[in-house]
Enzyme design. Structure first.
Site: not given
Length: 329
Positions: A17, A190
């Site tokens: 990421i 999430h």
């Protein structure tokens, strides 16, 4: 006259990421095309990770980004977070073979306690913290609780990837452009328990529910597809979603800093008790953003189906919180 540089700390900076994120920050996509940045990059104090980080920094240098004033490598959060205006907490311990979720919570609690304390000690008092590393909501809660001298509202978790995934699914189903869809919400954690909610959504100003009047699709296709999208990408790619996660992080921080122009976006923020969510829990809510602050969209009607879904994802968050309670003492 050029603006003073903003200091952006990124953890897990040599990871997948991080690699998808840093070049976009340095090019001005996150904080604006007129905003100089200083990148303060943290990796674990492991020879291989630090070496990989040096390679990433070499590439950043080789891009010769006009807005990138300086890049530094760190193994200690206390130096990485020094005077940080924005902190992107991307690095987290992934779930290994045979690891239970509670083991994952325990390992990450140690990481995010240390990082929260470091932010408390050395970051700007106005630092904007976004936790990307999973379990993101609970990791953000741990960091927030470990930084008592910073305002709780400075700590957020990333629900924007779920929000963007839901937008894409709705655009596909309705045959409309993704840019025309507004007032979408993703409630909760999430995780696959999240609740993407398009009851208030509009497309080109018209109610989206009129175009997609299909309860079975909502319940049996839309919600599970958004919830399990990360797993589907791992299955297809052999690796987790990195570029889309980095993109969501940029969207989240850009809107927080530069404003959402009245549009609703989803952020994981500390609850103020609204919508029956206990105060302090980091939960996905609809917000608008302006002048560097977010404001929750309040007083939306919650129907029976939505209440059930919102409570289901809350239950998971409360279980996660209870699982790490003793580690925060």
């Amino acid at each position: 006259m050029s603006k003073p540089a903003m200091r952006v700390a990124v953890t897990g900076a040599a990871g997948q990421i991080g690699y998808a994120l840093l070049f976009r920050i340095a090019s001005g996509e996150m904080l604006g095309k007129d905003q100089p940045v200083i990148l303060q990059l943290l990796e674990i104090p492991d020879e291989k990770a630090q070496k990989a980080l040096k390679g990433v920094i070499m590439e950043l240098e080789d891009c010769a980004f006009p807005l990138l004033q300086e890049v530094t490598a760190h193994a200690d959060p206390k130096t990485a977070f020094k005077d940080a205006d924005v902190a992107l907490l991307v690095g987290a311990r992934p779930r290994g073979p045979g690891m239970e979720r509670k083991d994952l919570l325990t390992v990450n609690a140690q990481i995010f306690t240390a990082q929260g304390r470091a932010l408390n000690e050395v970051a700007s008092r106005n630092v904007k913290v976004l936790v990307v590393g999973n379990p993101a909501n609970t990791n953000a809660y741990i960091a927030m609780k470990s930084a008592p001298d910073l305002p709780a509202k400075n700590f957020t978790a990333m629900l924007r990837l779920d929000h963007n995934r839901a937008l894409s699914q709705l655009a596909g189903k309705s045959g409309k452009a993704v840019a025309g869809i507004e007032k979408l919400i993703v409630w909760g954690n999430h995780s696959p328990t999240m609740y993407p909610d398009y009851r208030f959504a509009t497309v080109d100003g018209q109610p989206l529910a009129k175009l997609i009047n299909d309860e079975a699709w909502n319940r049996d296709t839309f919600i599970p597809t958004v919830g399990k999208r990360g797993a589907a990408i791992i299955e297809a790619r052999g690796l987790s979603s990195a570029a889309s996660a980095a993109n969501a992080a940029i969207d989240h921080v850009r809107d927080w800093v530069l404003g959402s122009n009245g549009k609703w976006v989803t952020m994981g923020i500390p609850s103020d008790g609204s919508y029956g969510i206990p105060e302090g829990i980091i939960y996905g809510f609809p917000v608008t953003t302006a002048n560097g602050e977010y404001t929750m969209v309040k007083d939306l009607e919650v129907d029976a189906f939505s209440r059930e879904r919102m409570d289901f994802t809350l239950k998971e968050l409360l279980e996660e919180r209870d699982g790490i309670k003793d580690l925060l003492k």
